[in-house]
Design a protein around this motif. Structure first.
Motif, PDB file in Angstrom:
ATOM      1  N   LEU A 195       0.826  -1.217   0.000  1.00  0.00           N
ATOM      2  CA  LEU A 195       0.000   0.000   0.000  1.00  0.00           C
ATOM      3  C   LEU A 195       0.855   1.259   0.000  1.00  0.00           C
ATOM      4  CD1 LEU A 195      -2.803  -1.035   2.541  1.00  0.00           C
ATOM      5  CD2 LEU A 195      -3.086  -0.582   0.094  1.00  0.00           C
ATOM      6  N   GLN A 196       1.958   1.205   0.767  1.00  0.00           N
ATOM      7  CA  GLN A 196       2.846   2.365   0.757  1.00  0.00           C
ATOM      8  C   GLN A 196       3.429   2.611  -0.629  1.00  0.00           C
ATOM      9  OE1 GLN A 196       5.755   1.605   3.774  1.00  0.00           O
ATOM     10  NE2 GLN A 196       4.370   2.199   5.491  1.00  0.00           N
ATOM     11  N   LYS A 197       3.823   1.498  -1.263  1.00  0.00           N
ATOM     12  CA  LYS A 197       4.352   1.662  -2.626  1.00  0.00           C
ATOM     13  C   LYS A 197       3.277   2.200  -3.561  1.00  0.00           C
ATOM     14  CE  LYS A 197       7.849  -1.960  -2.292  1.00  0.00           C
ATOM     15  NZ  LYS A 197       8.283  -3.295  -2.787  1.00  0.00           N
ATOM     16  N   GLU A 198       2.052   1.649  -3.459  1.00  0.00           N
ATOM     17  CA  GLU A 198       0.960   2.111  -4.321  1.00  0.00           C
ATOM     18  C   GLU A 198       0.624   3.569  -4.033  1.00  0.00           C
ATOM     19  OE1 GLU A 198      -2.232  -0.558  -3.719  1.00  0.00           O
ATOM     20  OE2 GLU A 198      -1.326  -2.210  -4.862  1.00  0.00           O
ATOM     21  N   VAL A 240      -0.612  11.729  -9.052  1.00  0.00           N
ATOM     22  CA  VAL A 240      -1.349  12.965  -8.705  1.00  0.00           C
ATOM     23  C   VAL A 240      -0.516  14.182  -9.054  1.00  0.00           C
ATOM     24  CG1 VAL A 240      -2.171  14.309  -6.748  1.00  0.00           C
ATOM     25  CG2 VAL A 240      -2.808  11.906  -6.958  1.00  0.00           C
ATOM     26  N   LYS A 241       0.772  14.121  -8.738  1.00  0.00           N
ATOM     27  CA  LYS A 241       1.642  15.255  -9.108  1.00  0.00           C
ATOM     28  C   LYS A 241       1.648  15.462 -10.626  1.00  0.00           C
ATOM     29  CE  LYS A 241       4.810  14.909  -5.162  1.00  0.00           C
ATOM     30  NZ  LYS A 241       6.183  14.612  -4.746  1.00  0.00           N
ATOM     31  N   ARG A 242       1.783  14.302 -11.335  1.00  0.00           N
ATOM     32  CA  ARG A 242       1.804  14.412 -12.798  1.00  0.00           C
ATOM     33  C   ARG A 242       0.497  14.979 -13.326  1.00  0.00           C
ATOM     34  NH1 ARG A 242       0.421  10.869 -16.653  1.00  0.00           N
ATOM     35  NH2 ARG A 242       0.098   9.209 -15.125  1.00  0.00           N
ATOM     36  N   HIS A 243      -0.634  14.481 -12.790  1.00  0.00           N
ATOM     37  CA  HIS A 243      -1.931  15.023 -13.200  1.00  0.00           C
ATOM     38  C   HIS A 243      -2.067  16.484 -12.792  1.00  0.00           C
ATOM     39  CE1 HIS A 243      -3.760  11.465 -14.893  1.00  0.00           C
ATOM     40  NE2 HIS A 243      -3.374  10.727 -13.833  1.00  0.00           N
ATOM     41  N   GLY A 244      -1.477  16.848 -11.643  1.00  0.00           N
ATOM     42  CA  GLY A 244      -1.521  18.256 -11.251  1.00  0.00           C
ATOM     43  C   GLY A 244      -0.794  19.145 -12.239  1.00  0.00           C
ATOM     44  N   LEU A 245       0.331  18.675 -12.702  1.00  0.00           N
ATOM     45  CA  LEU A 245       1.066  19.444 -13.717  1.00  0.00           C
ATOM     46  C   LEU A 245       0.245  19.550 -14.999  1.00  0.00           C
ATOM     47  CD1 LEU A 245       4.634  17.905 -13.198  1.00  0.00           C
ATOM     48  CD2 LEU A 245       3.873  20.195 -12.555  1.00  0.00           C
ATOM     49  N   ILE A 246      -0.377  18.403 -15.364  1.00  0.00           N
ATOM     50  CA  ILE A 246      -1.196  18.430 -16.593  1.00  0.00           C
ATOM     51  C   ILE A 246      -2.345  19.419 -16.432  1.00  0.00           C
ATOM     52  CG2 ILE A 246      -2.754  17.033 -17.989  1.00  0.00           C
ATOM     53  CD1 ILE A 246      -0.873  14.650 -17.374  1.00  0.00           C
ATOM     54  N   ILE A 247      -2.992  19.416 -15.247  1.00  0.00           N
ATOM     55  CA  ILE A 247      -4.115  20.317 -15.011  1.00  0.00           C
ATOM     56  C   ILE A 247      -3.652  21.767 -15.022  1.00  0.00           C
ATOM     57  CG2 ILE A 247      -5.753  21.024 -13.226  1.00  0.00           C
ATOM     58  CD1 ILE A 247      -5.907  18.011 -12.466  1.00  0.00           C
ATOM     59  N   ALA A 248      -2.461  21.995 -14.459  1.00  0.00           N
ATOM     60  CA  ALA A 248      -1.940  23.371 -14.454  1.00  0.00           C
ATOM     61  C   ALA A 248      -1.690  23.835 -15.886  1.00  0.00           C
ATOM     62  CB  ALA A 248      -0.651  23.426 -13.632  1.00  0.00           C
ATOM     63  N   ARG A 249      -1.125  22.963 -16.715  1.00  0.00           N
ATOM     64  CA  ARG A 249      -0.907  23.313 -18.117  1.00  0.00           C
ATOM     65  C   ARG A 249      -2.245  23.544 -18.817  1.00  0.00           C
ATOM     66  NH1 ARG A 249       3.604  18.700 -19.697  1.00  0.00           N
ATOM     67  NH2 ARG A 249       5.294  19.561 -18.393  1.00  0.00           N
ATOM     68  N   PHE A 250      -3.239  22.707 -18.501  1.00  0.00           N
ATOM     69  CA  PHE A 250      -4.549  22.856 -19.121  1.00  0.00           C
ATOM     70  C   PHE A 250      -5.198  24.175 -18.691  1.00  0.00           C
ATOM     71  CE2 PHE A 250      -9.138  22.107 -19.094  1.00  0.00           C
ATOM     72  CZ  PHE A 250      -9.345  21.815 -20.441  1.00  0.00           C
TER      73      PHE A 250
END
Length: 482
Positions: free
Chosen positions: A200-203, A211-221
């Motif tokens: 679970l910790q690894k997951e 989430v960080k990657r999606h956050g960057l994508i959302i910021a770019r969007f």
């Protein structure tokens, strides 16, 4: 002239008679004989002198033999006197010896009488001692039989307890093995849970990266959207466009939870381990209760606890246990007297101990516990969880037998009867319980403060089978409701 001394010599040489009378006769005879002999001798001398005087005409040759004979006779007479004196002295000495012998024999007879009297007294004393020894031997035989019976019962009890302990040890070993298996299973589960936690910790770490990657994508969007909106605004200035109706974002609201209805519960008392109560209205031989079952085995330990309340000025008999051979095997005996201060705790009549009860006669509820152990003969008496009396050497080694009749509220003079009105109990009894073991002070305190009853219960009021007279049985869980 020569025959008289020989006769006397023969007479004194005869064997002497025994006893004091014969000695005295011999002395008197000797004295009379000596006197008679002297007179005879004098007459004889006179006759000879007369003859000599008549014969003076004889020649001198005839006179000389006569004087010589006279001289010889004088010498013989003198010798005879000496001999008679010695014989008389010997006879007197023998008489003294015989008298001393008589005294000695008399003293010996008295001593023999005394000895015979002492021997008779000694004989009677020995007979009495033998009789007492026989009685003591019989008593010792009875005691040894009782001790053998008690030892056999103790051996049986110890064997049963050893069996129970062996069973308990087996159960404990099985429980320990089960516990070890359960612990091992829990360890395996914990290890699996630890592995799952690691996964679970690894997951979660991977999810955080996503989430960080999606956050960057959302910021770019968002930046793209802002640039697109700016371009749209510039184009709208150049040509009018109808504004589209604003779409309100959906808001999810939690539904209001209804307040739980508070249930109205009745106020419970602080002591709620009573279960039931019995009421004994007045002093009567008809008011009593009896149990449907009896002691299944003999008891070497017992504990009796109960709440009691009485408005009477005395405490009657709470319980009595009677068998065919003795009606007082176990009794808490009280009686209506002018100034009662104690009740009798009886085990195997006539042995009893006095227990104080003055503090129980105030019309309030009091908790009473009586404990007895046969192994050391000790007993304990608690009032409101405080030790009020204790003692030892009370029926040590005794066994309360099975097969009797247990009555509440009356004292039995025979099995199930023989009641006395002055000995009946008046008041209330609640939470009455009998254990076949000796409870600890902590368990007594727990009962008094309202905790659960300890294990090993043998009889309670739920085992009552018959109510007689005006006795009433109420079900009440808490003491304040009784």
């Amino acid at each position: 002239t020569h025959r008289a001394p020989r006769f006397i010599f023969r007479f004194y040489h005869q064997p002497l008679l025994k006893g004091t009378q014969r000695g005295s006769r011999i002395i008197l005879f000797g004295m009379g004989f000596s006197k008679m002999f002297t007179w005879f001798f004098i007459t004889w001398v006179c006759c000879n002198l007369h003859v000599s005087c008549s014969q003076q005409a004889e020649s001198v040759k005839q006179r000389k033999p006569f004087f010589e004979r006279l001289r010889r006779l004088e010498e013989q007479f003198r010798r005879f006197q000496e001999l008679s004196l010695t014989r008389l002295q010997i006879i007197s000495a023998n008489f003294n010896i015989s008298s001393s012998v008589d005294l000695r024999l008399q003293s010996l007879a008295e001593q023999s009488e005394n000895i015979s009297a002492t021997m008779s007294r000694f004989h009677t004393a020995t007979e009495n001692d033998i009789a007492t020894l026989k009685s003591w031997m019989k008593k010792l035989q009875k005691k040894t039989k009782k001790i053998d019976l008690k030892l056999s019962t103790w051996e049986q009890v110890l064997n049963e307890r050893s069996k129970q302990l062996s069973k308990a040890k087996k159960e404990q070993s099985e429980m320990m093995s089960n516990l070890t298996a359960a612990v091992e299973g829990h360890r395996e589960r914990i290890s699996s849970l630890a592995a799952g936690r690691r996964k679970l910790q690894k997951e979660t770490e991977s999810l955080r990266d996503e989430v960080k990657r999606h956050g960057l994508i959302i910021a770019r969007f968002e930046e793209r959207m802002k640039s697109a909106l700016q371009n749209d605004a510039l184009s709208a200035k150049s040509r009018p466009v109808q504004a589209a109706p604003a779409i309100e974002p959906r808001v999810h609201r939690a539904k209001p939870v209804k307040a739980a209805k508070q249930q109205h519960t009745q106020r419970e008392g602080s002591i709620c381990n009573v279960n039931s109560m019995m009421h004994f209205p007045n002093s009567s031989i008809e008011n009593y209760a009896s149990f449907g079952k009896e002691f299944s085995t003999g008891l070497f330990e017992i504990t009796i606890c109960s709440w009691l309340k009485t408005k009477a000025n005395y405490l009657g008999t709470m319980l009595s246990y009677a068998t065919e051979d003795n009606d007082n095997k176990l009794v808490l005996h009280g009686r209506n007297t002018s100034k009662q201060t104690t009740i009798h705790f009886v085990i195997g009549d006539p042995a009893f101990r006095e227990l104080p009860v003055r503090s129980l006669l105030d019309g309030r509820w009091h908790h009473v516990c009586i404990i007895w152990s046969s192994f050391e003969g000790k007993y304990w008496y608690y009032i409101d969880r405080r030790l009020a009396a204790t003692g030892s050497k009370f029926q040590k080694g005794y066994e309360i037998p099975a097969g009797g009749t247990l009555i509440i509220g009356q004292e039995q003079d025979n099995m199930g009867g023989g009641f006395d009105e002055t000995e009946s109990f008046v008041g209330n009894l609640a939470g009455f319980t009998i254990w076949n073991r000796a409870l600890s002070p902590g368990e007594i305190s727990g009962i008094t403060t309202g905790k659960l009853l300890p294990g090993g219960q043998m009889l309670t009021f739920n085992d009552i089978s018959i109510l007689n007279g005006g006795v009433q049985h109420y079900n009440c869980t808490c003491l304040e409701h009784c």
